[in-house]
Write an enzyme that holds these catalytic residues in place. Structure first.
Site, PDB file in Angstrom:
ATOM      1  N   HIS A 153       0.830  -1.214   0.000  1.00 47.30           N
ATOM      2  CA  HIS A 153       0.000   0.000   0.000  1.00 47.30           C
ATOM      3  C   HIS A 153       0.869   1.271   0.000  1.00 47.30           C
ATOM      4  CE1 HIS A 153      -0.290  -0.714   4.674  1.00 47.30           C
ATOM      5  NE2 HIS A 153       0.782   0.014   4.399  1.00 47.30           N
ATOM      6  N   HIS A 200      -0.996   5.093   9.629  1.00 48.23           N
ATOM      7  CA  HIS A 200       0.373   5.607   9.645  1.00 48.23           C
ATOM      8  C   HIS A 200       0.425   6.930  10.394  1.00 48.23           C
ATOM      9  CE1 HIS A 200       0.089   2.834   6.233  1.00 48.23           C
ATOM     10  NE2 HIS A 200       1.385   2.619   6.376  1.00 48.23           N
ATOM     11  N   HIS A 334      10.856  -3.329   3.109  1.00 50.29           N
ATOM     12  CA  HIS A 334      11.233  -1.922   3.015  1.00 50.29           C
ATOM     13  C   HIS A 334      11.646  -1.412   4.390  1.00 50.29           C
ATOM     14  CE1 HIS A 334       7.001  -1.605   4.227  1.00 50.29           C
ATOM     15  NE2 HIS A 334       7.053  -0.279   4.322  1.00 50.29           N
ATOM     16  N   GLU A 381       4.937  -5.001   8.507  1.00 49.66           N
ATOM     17  CA  GLU A 381       3.549  -4.887   8.050  1.00 49.66           C
ATOM     18  C   GLU A 381       3.019  -6.207   7.480  1.00 49.66           C
ATOM     19  OE1 GLU A 381       3.513  -0.166   6.669  1.00 49.66           O
ATOM     20  OE2 GLU A 381       3.702  -1.751   5.162  1.00 49.66           O
TER      21      GLU A 381
END
Length: 456
Positions: A153, A200, A334, A381
């Site tokens: 996302h 976030h 990431h 995540e």
């Protein structure tokens, strides 16, 4: 089967459940407004005018104006919220409670001084309880999980779409990887998407850090994350199904935070944009489910996988014939901070996808440390994908601690419920800004259903 609400049979008692909460949402929020001296003064100056400023039903307003707490409770009021209203009127808790019993204030006070009301004569009538359980026949129709979608996302993906950059050489290969997915979704449009994502630092800052958040409201607007609002619609939810899921998951010992008002950020909107494209309104209902993966401790993969299994149980016990997809979002590898920023691990990501398909039970046992070391600090995540994977029919409802050696097709406590999954699409791309993008579509085929032919 539907969820057990036998608590509704207790005489003289109103249990404040999700149905009552939805019914009385604005009534209870009105009561909360009376927690400031200024608002209390405004209310007492003109009660009717103050009530008319709130989106209350006339029955709710009349209950308050008539000082009828039983009517207010029937209209969805909760005693702890209504106590704010009672305090504004100068009523004590004893006065409020006594007003609902048919006794005078003096009679109620004397009863309490004498030891309170006896439970004798105030239990459920056994005949009433037996009648409630007399017909265990399951509903003729129920909701089903038809499939799962897994996708990254990345916010830059949303920006590329919003600014018309999808055909640029940098972005075109990524969006081509979702062309099949959009066609598949048009042909397999669900009634509801249960979308697992992480906020976030948008709706949840450090003043409130819930582990699991289930959106039980009717609608949620898109958030401004500091760059301005994305030109995408907010989501319309299904509060009835969400309330049912809340009841079922909490009864299965998953501690949820239920949220009726919040905004939703790129963690939720980017997957919808990738799968649906540019639309004026999302073509189905979306139930948001936030998982804390920002501040440790975060839930384990095993915990998320068990939650997914309980989620399927909840969905399949809902007595409406809805088609539900469960989406797991975030990742893949990431890292956005520190000297290791920019970390990508293609080999680990693709092994994760392999195991997600063929060995989800074993994958759920991967510890946090491996995610951080191999997939980067933000790669954690990916535990959210395990909620969606656990909701599919080739893994069991129960026995959360089953051995990883019992694969999704095995017999026994860690084995299959008799269904199977089918890979419809798999895609991997590096990079999208700072992130490796992974994407997978799995069709779900419960026990009595044979899978369609072909995979992409």
């Amino acid at each position: 089967m539907s969820v057990d609400k036998s608590y509704q049979l207790v005489p003289g008692t109103t249990i404040f459940d999700a149905d009552q909460s939805a019914k009385g949402y604005h009534l209870n929020q009105f009561c909360m407004s009376l927690m400031t001296a200024e608002n209390r003064a405004l209310y007492l100056a003109d009660e009717r005018a103050y009530l008319d400023a709130w989106p209350l039903r006339e029955e709710q307003k009349r209950a308050l104006l008539d000082r009828d707490l039983n009517a207010a409770m029937r209209e969805g009021g909760n005693i702890y919220f209504l106590a704010k209203w009672g305090a504004t009127l100068g009523l004590s808790f004893q006065q409020m409670a006594g007003s609902m019993t048919g006794m005078t204030e003096e009679e109620y006070r004397a009863m309490m001084a004498g030891g309170g009301r006896s439970v004798e004569g105030n239990r459920i009538d056994h005949a009433v309880l037996d009648a409630a359980y007399a017909d265990p026949t399951p509903p003729a129709e129920h909701a089903t999980v038809t499939g799962a979608v897994f996708t990254s996302h990345v916010p830059a993906i949303g920006a590329a779409m919003d600014h018309g950059r999808t055909e640029e050489p940098y972005w075109k290969p990524l969006f081509e990887g979702y062309a099949y997915s959009r066609a598949w979704l048009r042909e397999n449009l669900p009634d509801v998407i249960f979308l697992v994502y992480n906020d976030h630092a948008t709706s949840f800052d450090l003043s409130l850090i819930p582990t699991f958040v289930l959106g039980t409201g009717a609608a949620y607007p898109t958030a401004d994350e500091g760059y301005g609002l994305r030109p995408v619609p907010g989501i319309e939810s299904d509060p009835d199904l969400a309330a049912h899921i809340a009841h079922s998951l909490i009864r299965d010992d998953f501690d949820l935070t239920l949220v009726n008002e919040m905004s939703v950020d790129h963690g939720l909107t980017v997957p919808l944009s990738l799968m649906f494209g540019d639309v004026d309104a999302w073509p189905c209902k979306v139930i948001p489910f936030h998982v804390n993966v920002v501040q440790y401790p975060v839930p384990s993969g095993a915990r998320c996988f068990r939650l997914g299994r309980a989620l399927r149980k909840a969905i399949e016990s809902y007595d409406r014939p809805l088609k539900v997809q469960v989406w797991g979002t975030g990742g893949m590898s990431h890292q956005l901070q520190g000297p290791r920023a920019g970390l990508i691990n293609r080999e680990w990501d693709n092994a994760f996808l392999d195991r997600l398909i063929d060995d989800p039970v074993g994958l759920s046992e991967v510890p946090h440390l491996e995610y951080v070391e191999e997939a980067g600090s933000e790669g954690i995540e990916l535990v959210m994908w395990l909620i969606a994977r656990g909701a599919l029919s080739d893994v069991p409802y129960e026995d959360a601690a089953a051995s990883a050696s019992d694969g999704p097709g095995a017999d026994g406590p860690g084995g299959s419920d008799g269904g199977r999954v089918e890979v419809r699409h798999r895609f991997y791309h590096v990079p999208a800004s700072n992130t490796a993008v992974g994407h997978l579509i799995l069709d779900n085929h419960p026990r009595a259903q044979e899978p369609a032919e072909g995979a992409h």
